[in-house]
Structure formats: C-alpha cells, structure tokens
Design a protein around this motif. Structure first.
Motif, PDB file in Angstrom:
ATOM      1  N   GLU A 104       0.845  -1.200   0.000  1.00  0.00           N
ATOM      2  CA  GLU A 104       0.000   0.000   0.000  1.00  0.00           C
ATOM      3  C   GLU A 104       0.880   1.250   0.000  1.00  0.00           C
ATOM      4  OE1 GLU A 104      -3.892   1.933   0.247  1.00  0.00           O
ATOM      5  OE2 GLU A 104      -3.058   0.034  -0.502  1.00  0.00           O
ATOM      6  N   SER A 105       0.494   2.249  -0.795  1.00  0.00           N
ATOM      7  CA  SER A 105       1.272   3.478  -0.909  1.00  0.00           C
ATOM      8  C   SER A 105       1.456   4.146   0.458  1.00  0.00           C
ATOM      9  CB  SER A 105       0.564   4.441  -1.856  1.00  0.00           C
ATOM     10  OG  SER A 105       1.145   5.736  -1.778  1.00  0.00           O
ATOM     11  N   PRO A 106       2.659   4.655   0.726  1.00  0.00           N
ATOM     12  CA  PRO A 106       2.887   5.365   1.991  1.00  0.00           C
ATOM     13  C   PRO A 106       1.965   6.573   2.156  1.00  0.00           C
ATOM     14  CG  PRO A 106       4.971   4.875   0.895  1.00  0.00           C
ATOM     15  CD  PRO A 106       3.882   4.565  -0.089  1.00  0.00           C
ATOM     16  N   ASN A 107       1.463   7.116   1.048  1.00  0.00           N
ATOM     17  CA  ASN A 107       0.579   8.282   1.102  1.00  0.00           C
ATOM     18  C   ASN A 107      -0.895   7.912   1.248  1.00  0.00           C
ATOM     19  OD1 ASN A 107       2.835   9.993   0.652  1.00  0.00           O
ATOM     20  ND2 ASN A 107       2.696   9.624  -1.560  1.00  0.00           N
ATOM     21  N   SER A 108      -1.170   6.610   1.292  1.00  0.00           N
ATOM     22  CA  SER A 108      -2.551   6.148   1.424  1.00  0.00           C
ATOM     23  C   SER A 108      -3.098   6.467   2.812  1.00  0.00           C
ATOM     24  CB  SER A 108      -2.604   4.641   1.188  1.00  0.00           C
ATOM     25  OG  SER A 108      -3.814   4.083   1.642  1.00  0.00           O
TER      26      SER A 108
END
Length: 346
Positions: A280-284
C-alpha cells in the motif's frame, strides 16, 4: 498384428505397510492413483516441492518426473525413499509408508459448466461451475479443473462449505498468474457456458475437532479454503475464539470483506479480522497493519495455545510455520496448505 494399438497394462503396487494393492496406469503417478482410490496419501503440492508424499521403494522400477534428490535428504534417498507425486511405475512395485493412511472419498470426474465468473478484486475471480451431479467434499479440500484446450489440470480449493456435505455448484477463488495458460484464458474474456471437467475431492486440509483458539493466516487466494473451514465451524456452532490474519498487496486487493463481517457477527466467540497490506502506498489513508502478514503473529496474545490454519504462497506458509514453532505452538496444532502455480513448479 497391431499389438502397438493395445493399451499398456497397468502396474500393480503392493503397500506392505497397508496390506493393500492398487493398479497404476502407465500415464499416472503413484500419488494420482492413490488419491483416485480414496487413499489419503499426505501431500501439499503434487509437484515435488513439499516432500510430504514420500514412500519407501522396496522393489520395482520407477521413472521420476523430477528427481527426489531436489527435496529429500541424502539419508532418505539412500534408504530408498522417493516422492509419490513424481513416481511413474515402470514395473510392479512393492512399497512401504511411514504412517498408516486414512481413508477418504474416492476421486471422481464430473462434467461441469461455467455459470459465473465474478471479479472479486483486481487479480481474483470467483469462478462458479455447475456439475452434472452433486459432489461431496470436506471444506479445506480442493479440485482439479481441466479444459480440453489447455494442457494439464489446475488445482483450486473449494471456497465455501457445502450445505449437507455436498453441492452441484462449486465456487473457487482463482488468482490471475500472468503468463499462466488457464488464468490468462479465464481473465481474458467471457467464459460463461464453457464446458470443463472437475476431478475431486483431493486434499487433507480440514477443520480439526478442538476447542483451542483458531489462528487463521491467509495470503492472496489462500483465503478460499480458510473461509470454507470457518463457514463449516460456524455451521457446527463453534464457540472458539478466532483471529484471522489476511495478507494482501494493497487495499484494492482485499476481498470477501462482507462475508468476513457476516462470519464475525454470527460467531459464538470473539472473532478478530486483521488485514495486512504489503504494498500500500505510503501516502494512502490506510490506518491498518502494513508489511508482511507473518509479522503480525508476534502481536497475537497467547499464540502458543492457538491451533493454526495456514494457506497461501509457500514462502508465507513456511515463514508462518517457523514463527509459530518458535513461539511454542505444537507442530501437531499447525495445518498448512501451500498454493503453488505452474511458474513455481505446480
């Protein structure tokens, strides 16, 4: 004249440890013949990767699809052990097994029709096929699916627990393996109405009669047999605490969330679901667990008292077993089903 048209005679295999005999066709492995006769020979993969279907060759000749030396230890090979899934008898055989075999339902072939193929997440389809007659199986087992246009069967676990022990409509969670002949075909167009063949039931992964808390760990489409086992436990009125750890790549790859919520709501004891995302994207905005699903095992209280059910990619299952054993979980309390695709020799 025309003797070359005669069908080769099957080879007789005598199991000294079982006082039983079976006959193996020229094009069948020893494991395939044993399973077809309802002999519950232990196996996790059928492709020579897990090493669980070993037998001791006492007399006779075999041809191996791949060398047993790739999996078995040197002393096992010296003692005459080989892998049933890789052994093609080339004469009558006499063999021995280390432990008595249980009996299971004999494998049968069923004509089937694809009646639904619904996308559950980006890389998993819920495939529903209808048989010409009901099939009895135990939740946790699997079937071989075959298409005339694709070489060799593909193995998939049943994704549900049948009512009254049998069903004509079967559900499978099929994960797309890029480059895989069967999954490229399935994901590549409308397949409703396609005829295929189902051979079943196979496998010994199943719910154990126990009161211990259940720790279920699944990755990818390995959720399918776990869901089937949990559905069976619910139908039996289980009141065992459950922790379900599920590893997926991203939030978009989570599936069966409504079904899991329904299980938890109907459960007669605490039921905790912990999804774990590895990519999962760190910015999610995701606020749940991240990383490898196996990293969450250390956070489980009283994990040494749990009975574990593991299903998914071999690397995940192997690591989960290692962590659980180090935590004090008995090996007898760990049930595992490793999912391999043909790119990993299955």
């Amino acid at each position: 004249m025309f003797s070359f048209l005669k069908k080769p005679k099957p080879n007789k295999v005598t199991l000294t440890s079982e006082a039983r005999e079976l006959f193996v066709a020229q094009d069948k492995t020893l494991l395939e013949a044993m399973l077809a006769e309802g002999m519950a020979m232990p196996h996790d993969c059928k492709v020579g990767s897990c090493g669980t279907c070993k037998f001791k060759l006492l007399d006779g000749k075999i041809r191996e699809l791949s060398p047993s030396a790739l999996v078995l230890e040197r002393d096992e090979l010296s003692a005459g052990y080989r892998l049933a899934c890789q052994a093609l008898p080339r004469s009558d055989l006499t063999i021995a097994l280390d432990a008595p075999l249980l009996s299971q339902q004999a494998v049968n072939n069923y004509p089937a029709t694809i009646v639904a193929a619904t996308r559950l997440c980006p890389d998993i389809i819920n495939l529903i096929v209808e048989l010409d007659r009901p099939l009895s199986f135990t939740p946790g087992q699997y079937a071989d699916l075959s298409l005339p246009s694709i070489d060799g069967p593909r193995s998939y676990s049943f994704a549900f627990a049948p009512e009254n022990g049998s069903a004509k409509q079967l559900q499978f969670h099929v994960r797309h393996v890029p480059g895989g002949a069967f999954t490229d075909w399935l994901f590549g167009g409308e397949r409703i109405g396609t005829q295929m063949e189902v051979a079943a039931p196979y496998g010994a992964f199943h719910l154990k009669p126990s009161k211990a808390p259940m720790l279920c760990i699944a990755g990818g489409s390995g959720l399918a047999p776990i869901m089937a086992i949990l559905q069976e436990a619910r139908a039996l009125g289980a009141n065992r605490p459950v922790i379900l750890l599920y590893g997926a790549r991203t939030k978009a790859h989570l599936y069966c969330l409504d079904e899991i919520s329904a299980l938890a709501a109907d459960w007669n004891a605490p039921f905790e679901f912990i999804p774990v995302l590895s990519e999962e994207s760190p910015n999610s905005p995701w606020e749940g667990a991240r990383g490898l699903v196996t990293q969450q095992i250390a956070e489980i209280p009283d994990r040494a008292q749990c009975e574990a059910y593991l299903c998914g990619p071999p690397a995940m299952v192997d690591l989960a077993e290692e962590v659980l054993l180090k935590a004090g979980v008995s090996r007898h309390a760990i049930s595992a089903d490793r999912f391999l695709d043909r790119s990993s020799a299955r």
